[in-house]
Motif scaffolding. Structure first.
Motif, PDB file in Angstrom:
ATOM      1  N   ALA A   1       0.828  -1.206   0.000  1.00 37.81           N
ATOM      2  CA  ALA A   1       0.000   0.000   0.000  1.00 37.81           C
ATOM      3  C   ALA A   1       0.864   1.258   0.000  1.00 37.81           C
ATOM      4  CB  ALA A   1      -0.930  -0.002   1.221  1.00 37.81           C
ATOM      5  N   THR A   2       1.958   1.243   0.759  1.00 34.16           N
ATOM      6  CA  THR A   2       2.873   2.386   0.799  1.00 34.16           C
ATOM      7  C   THR A   2       3.534   2.599  -0.559  1.00 34.16           C
ATOM      8  OG1 THR A   2       3.304   1.959   3.146  1.00 34.16           O
ATOM      9  CG2 THR A   2       4.853   3.386   1.984  1.00 34.16           C
ATOM     10  N   VAL A   3       3.983   1.512  -1.178  1.00 34.04           N
ATOM     11  CA  VAL A   3       4.631   1.611  -2.486  1.00 34.04           C
ATOM     12  C   VAL A   3       3.651   2.099  -3.547  1.00 34.04           C
ATOM     13  CG1 VAL A   3       5.751   0.288  -4.324  1.00 34.04           C
ATOM     14  CG2 VAL A   3       6.349  -0.141  -1.940  1.00 34.04           C
ATOM     15  N   VAL A   4       2.409   1.636  -3.484  1.00 33.45           N
ATOM     16  CA  VAL A   4       1.378   2.081  -4.431  1.00 33.45           C
ATOM     17  C   VAL A   4       1.186   3.589  -4.337  1.00 33.45           C
ATOM     18  CG1 VAL A   4      -1.124   2.051  -4.828  1.00 33.45           C
ATOM     19  CG2 VAL A   4       0.130  -0.103  -4.651  1.00 33.45           C
TER      20      VAL A   4
ATOM     21  N   ALA B   1      -0.272   6.069   3.729  1.00 38.61           N
ATOM     22  CA  ALA B   1      -0.167   7.373   3.075  1.00 38.61           C
ATOM     23  C   ALA B   1       0.804   8.280   3.827  1.00 38.61           C
ATOM     24  CB  ALA B   1      -1.552   8.030   2.983  1.00 38.61           C
ATOM     25  N   GLY B   2       0.764   8.246   5.150  1.00 40.24           N
ATOM     26  CA  GLY B   2       1.689   9.055   5.933  1.00 40.24           C
ATOM     27  C   GLY B   2       3.135   8.684   5.664  1.00 40.24           C
ATOM     28  N   ASP B   3       3.437   7.391   5.643  1.00 41.44           N
ATOM     29  CA  ASP B   3       4.805   6.950   5.346  1.00 41.44           C
ATOM     30  C   ASP B   3       5.222   7.368   3.939  1.00 41.44           C
ATOM     31  OD1 ASP B   3       4.987   5.766   7.835  1.00 41.44           O
ATOM     32  OD2 ASP B   3       4.399   3.769   7.131  1.00 41.44           O
ATOM     33  N   ALA B   4       4.312   7.196   2.969  1.00 36.57           N
ATOM     34  CA  ALA B   4       4.631   7.556   1.586  1.00 36.57           C
ATOM     35  C   ALA B   4       4.892   9.054   1.447  1.00 36.57           C
ATOM     36  CB  ALA B   4       3.487   7.133   0.659  1.00 36.57           C
ATOM     37  N   PHE B   5       4.055   9.875   2.063  1.00 35.65           N
ATOM     38  CA  PHE B   5       4.208  11.327   1.928  1.00 35.65           C
ATOM     39  C   PHE B   5       5.458  11.836   2.631  1.00 35.65           C
ATOM     40  CE2 PHE B   5      -0.518  11.472   1.103  1.00 35.65           C
ATOM     41  CZ  PHE B   5      -0.375  11.831  -0.229  1.00 35.65           C
ATOM     42  N   ARG B   6       5.852  11.196   3.721  1.00 30.95           N
ATOM     43  CA  ARG B   6       7.101  11.612   4.368  1.00 30.95           C
ATOM     44  C   ARG B   6       8.285  11.395   3.420  1.00 30.95           C
ATOM     45  NH1 ARG B   6       4.367  10.737   9.227  1.00 30.95           N
ATOM     46  NH2 ARG B   6       4.192   8.494   8.905  1.00 30.95           N
TER      47      ARG B   6
END
Length: 437
Positions: free
Chosen positions: A33-36, A137-142
Motif C-alpha cells: 500500500a505504501t509503495v502504491v 499514506a503518511g509513510d509515503a508522503f514523508r
C-alpha cells in the motif's frame, strides 16, 4: 514426459499458492500500500527516471501484486454492497467511449491506465482498513516530501542549477515556487496539501508519535509555503473551513446537526455566489489572474470542440496523449505550446466522454461527498474525517486541474468512493444471496 509435466504444474500451483498466501499477509499488504501511494504521487519523477515503458512496467507489476494480495484475502473481504454503482457506471462508460473514438488505440491505452489506477484504489480500500491506508499514506508522503525538498535544496542552494528533467527551476533560494517531485508547482501543492491532511489525521488516530507528527506537519507546511500556488492556497482555505465545520458537527448534539448542516450549506452557497461575482478581483488579489486567463482561453477552445460531440464526447484518454491526435493536438496556447490537460476535471471529462459521462462523474462525486460527510460527522472514529477532507481538496483542485481523471487523483478518489460506500451504500440493506455448493 507426462509425469514431468504434471510435476511441474503441481510445483507451479504450489509456488503460486504460497505467493498468494504471503502477499495476503499484513506486513506485505501494508508495504505494498505504501509503495502504491509512492508510485501514484511520484509518477512524474518515476517517468523521468525510467521512461514511459518503465512506468508502465511498474504500474502493471503493482496491479498484479495488488490482485494477488486481494485474492489471498478474498475470504475476509466484505464484498456485499461495497462497489459503488456510480464508479462502475463511470468506468463502463469510459470503456464504451473507446468504441466510438477516432483514436481507438490511444483511447484503449488511456482506458487501461484508468482501470489500473482504479484497481489500485480498490486495493487500498478493500485490502486495508482506513487507519492502515492513512498510515501507509503518511509513510509515503514523508518519503515524497523529503525527496522533493532535498532535490530543491540540491538544485537551488547546493549546485545552483535547475533540474529540467524533473521540472525543478531551483528557485528555493528566492522563496519559491518549487516543483519538487510533482513536475509543476500545482501538483507539488496538491501532494503537500494531501500530506498535511494525512499527517493531522494520522496524529489524531494516534498512529504516530507526537514528535514524528510535528516534524511531518512542519515539513508539509514548509512545502505548502514554498510552492506559492494560488490554487493550493484556495484549497487550503476550503480545508480550513471544512475542518472547522467537521469539528463543530462532531461536537454538536445529534438533534442540532441538521440545523448546523443547513446553515453551513447556505453559507457555502452564499460564499460561492459572491466569489463568482467578484472573481476577477479575487483572482487578482491571490495572484491567479494570469493562470485564469490561460484557463479561460483553453476552455473557450474546448467548448468549440465539445460542440461537435456534446453528448458522447470524443473518447476517453485520461491523461492527454503526446501523439498528434485530434482534438488534443490542436489545443495550444498563444505561444504554440500544447496543453497537457483540460485544466479542469469536469470540462476535461466533458470533452472526453461528453455530457453523459460528465454527469455520471458528478453524480459519483456528489454521492461520495454526501456519504463521507455524514460518516465524518456522525461516526465516532476520527479516521473518517480523512475521506471527507480529501474529497474537498480534490473538488477544489479539480476546478483548475484535471488530477481527478488520472493517476493519483483518480486512485484516491476510487479509494474514498469505496470507503464511503462501505458505510453508507443502500445495497448493504439488500438481502444476501446464499450460495450452496
Amino acid at each position: 514426459m507426462t509425469d514431468g509435466r504434471v510435476t511441474r504444474r503441481a510445483l507451479a500451483r504450489r509456488y503460486l499458492s504460497a505467493w498468494i498466501g504471503f502477499s495476503a499477509g499484513g506486513r506485505f499488504s501494508q508495504a505494498l500500500a505504501t509503495v502504491v501511494l509512492l508510485f501514484a504521487f511520484g509518477q512524474s519523477a518515476v517517468s523521468t527516471l525510467v521512461g514511459t515503458a518503465g512506468t508502465w512496467a511498474v504500474l502493471v507489476t503493482l496491479v498484479v501484486l495488488a490482485g494477488l494480495s486481494l485474492l489471498g484475502q478474498r475470504y475476509r473481504i466484505e464484498w456485499h454492497g461495497v462497489l459503488p454503482l456510480s464508479l462502475l457506471a463511470f468506468v463502463g462508460y469510459c470503456a464504451l467511449s473507446v468504441l466510438w473514438s477516432e483514436y481507438s488505440w490511444v483511447a484503449l491505452r488511456g482506458f487501461v491506465a484508468t482501470v489500473c489506477f482504479v484497481g489500485l484504489g480498490l486495493y487500498l480500500a478493500l485490502g486495508r482498513d482506513l487507519v492502515q491506508v492513512i498510515r501507509a499514506a503518511g509513510d509515503a508522503f514523508r518519503i515524497l516530501l523529503v525527496v522533493a525538498l532535498g532535490l530543491e535544496v540540491l538544485s537551488g542552494l547546493v549546485l545552483d542549477v535547475p533540474f529540467p528533467a524533473f521540472g525543478i527551476h531551483g528557485d528555493i533560494a528566492y522563496g519559491g515556487p518549487i516543483q519538487g517531485i510533482g513536475g509543476t508547482r500545482n501538483f507539488m501543492g496538491f501532494v503537500a496539501a494531501t500530506a498535511l491532511v494525512t499527517f493531522v489525521v494520522e496524529f489524531l488516530t494516534r498512529s504516530v508519535t507526537r514528535w514524528r507528527a510535528i516534524g511531518s506537519v512542519a515539513m508539509a507546511v514548509i512545502a505548502l509555503m514554498l510552492v506559492q500556488s494560488p490554487i493550493t492556497g484556495l484549497a487550503m482555505i476550503a480545508l480550513s473551513v471544512t475542518a472547522l465545520a467537521l469539528w463543530s458537527l462532531r461536537h454538536a448534539r445529534p438533534t442540532t446537526r441538521p440545523i448546523v448542516n443547513t446553515v453551513l450549506g447556505v453559507f457555502v452557497l452564499v460564499v460561492a455566489v459572491l466569489a463568482f461575482l467578484v472573481r476577477g478581483r479575487l483572482l487578482a488579489e491571490i495572484g491567479a489572474a494570469g493562470g485564469s486567463a490561460t484557463r479561460l482561453a483553453l476552455w473557450s477552445q474546448i467548448r468549440q470542440l465539445i460542440a461537435q460531440y456534446p453528448i458522447q464526447g470524443w473518447g476517453w484518454v485520461g491523461t492527454w496523449p503526446r501523439e498528434e491526435v485530434v482534438p488534443f493536438a490542436v489545443l495550444v496556447d498563444p505561444a504554440g505550446v500544447r496543453y497537457t490537460s483540460g485544466l479542469n476535471a469536469f470540462v476535461d471529462a466533458w470533452l472526453q466522454i461528453g455530457l453523459a459521462g460528465m454527469l455520471i462523474l458528478l453524480v459519483a462525486a456528489g454521492l461520495a461527498f454526501a456519504r463521507t460527510w455524514v460518516t465524518a460527522t456522525t461516526f465516532p472514529g476520527v479516521a473518517y474525517v480523512w475521506p471527507a477532507a480529501i474529497l474537498v481538496l480534490l473538488a477544489v483542485t479539480s476546478t483548475a486541474e484535471s488530477y481527478l481523471l488520472h493517476g493519483a487523483g483518480l486512485m484516491v478518489f476510487t479509494t474514498v468512493l469505496v470507503v464511503a460506500a462501505r458505510r453508507r451504500s443502500w445495497r448493504r440493506l439488500l438481502p444476501r444471496v446464499e450460495h450452496h455448493g
